[in-house]
Motif scaffolding. Sequence first.
Motif, PDB file in Angstrom:
ATOM      1  N   GLU A  91      45.347  33.517  42.179  1.00 43.40           N
ATOM      2  CA  GLU A  91      46.769  33.205  42.326  1.00 43.40           C
ATOM      3  C   GLU A  91      47.002  31.719  42.571  1.00 43.40           C
ATOM      4  O   GLU A  91      48.138  31.282  42.667  1.00 43.40           O
ATOM      5  CB  GLU A  91      47.365  34.017  43.482  1.00 43.40           C
ATOM      6  CG  GLU A  91      47.344  35.527  43.256  1.00 43.40           C
ATOM      7  CD  GLU A  91      48.274  35.960  42.151  1.00 43.40           C
ATOM      8  OE1 GLU A  91      49.082  35.133  41.703  1.00 43.40           O
ATOM      9  OE2 GLU A  91      48.208  37.112  41.729  1.00 43.40           O
ATOM     10  N   TRP A  97      54.426  41.135  48.738  1.00 42.42           N
ATOM     11  CA  TRP A  97      53.349  40.721  47.834  1.00 42.42           C
ATOM     12  C   TRP A  97      51.993  40.866  48.509  1.00 42.42           C
ATOM     13  O   TRP A  97      51.035  41.347  47.905  1.00 42.42           O
ATOM     14  CB  TRP A  97      53.570  39.284  47.399  1.00 42.42           C
ATOM     15  CG  TRP A  97      52.505  38.771  46.466  1.00 42.42           C
ATOM     16  CD1 TRP A  97      52.493  38.844  45.103  1.00 42.42           C
ATOM     17  CD2 TRP A  97      51.295  38.101  46.831  1.00 42.42           C
ATOM     18  NE1 TRP A  97      51.343  38.273  44.603  1.00 42.42           N
ATOM     19  CE2 TRP A  97      50.595  37.811  45.640  1.00 42.42           C
ATOM     20  CE3 TRP A  97      50.743  37.726  48.051  1.00 42.42           C
ATOM     21  CZ2 TRP A  97      49.365  37.160  45.648  1.00 42.42           C
ATOM     22  CZ3 TRP A  97      49.513  37.085  48.059  1.00 42.42           C
ATOM     23  CH2 TRP A  97      48.832  36.806  46.859  1.00 42.42           C
ATOM     24  N   SER A 125      48.838  43.108  47.240  1.00 42.92           N
ATOM     25  CA  SER A 125      47.821  42.280  46.589  1.00 42.92           C
ATOM     26  C   SER A 125      46.406  42.507  47.093  1.00 42.92           C
ATOM     27  O   SER A 125      45.450  42.149  46.423  1.00 42.92           O
ATOM     28  CB  SER A 125      48.173  40.802  46.779  1.00 42.92           C
ATOM     29  OG  SER A 125      48.021  40.460  48.147  1.00 42.92           O
TER      30      SER A 125
END
Length: 216
Positions: A153, A208, A212
């Motif tokens: 990311e 998130w 994740s």
Amino acid sequence: MRQGLAKLLEIEDAVDVVGEAADGVEALEVLAGAAGTGAYPDVALVDARMPRMDGVELIARMAGEHPGVAPVVLTTFDDDAFIFGGLRAGAKGYLLKDTPPDELVSAVLRAARGETVLGGAAAERLVAGLRTDPPPGPDRAGPPGREGLSEREGLSEREAEVARLVGGGATNRQIARRLFITEGTVKNHVSSILRKLDLRDRTQLAVWVGRSGLEP
């Protein structure tokens, strides 16, 4: 401070000061108004901390909206978050405000030529960061877990730490105490994380994190 810098630079034959701004929002307005005119700058000296929009966010906006302008951070703060955040956002240099006048002028001219200019403090932090955080090689990459996900990311190890704590509901003050950093540094990390992940706020970041694998 800004007026003094302008006067310092104006006396240089090779430098023209074509605009000033009190913060990032005003800077974008000045740049937009100068586009297509003879007053469009080659270099922008950007402070790290400003009202309404800080330097890192301004530099990131400039990279997308005004890529022809070379941003150089000129600040009193030698904080890792500002140094690495500014350079990642697209800054062509990082200098402290106690930089001698001749070195500042030289840095402006070099940045206008496309060179990267780093003051001593920024250069030392950058070298130290490279020494302490080597990129993972095949033998240390490990299975795709927390670190692997943060790398994919684009988050640094510290940003991944901050993201996990945000996901666990920690406030900026709690995160600062936990990681032994300032609240201002935490805010900069959170801003950088939101920008990299294209998220709107801490609530979206917490969601998130839960999805994740960056467990708190």
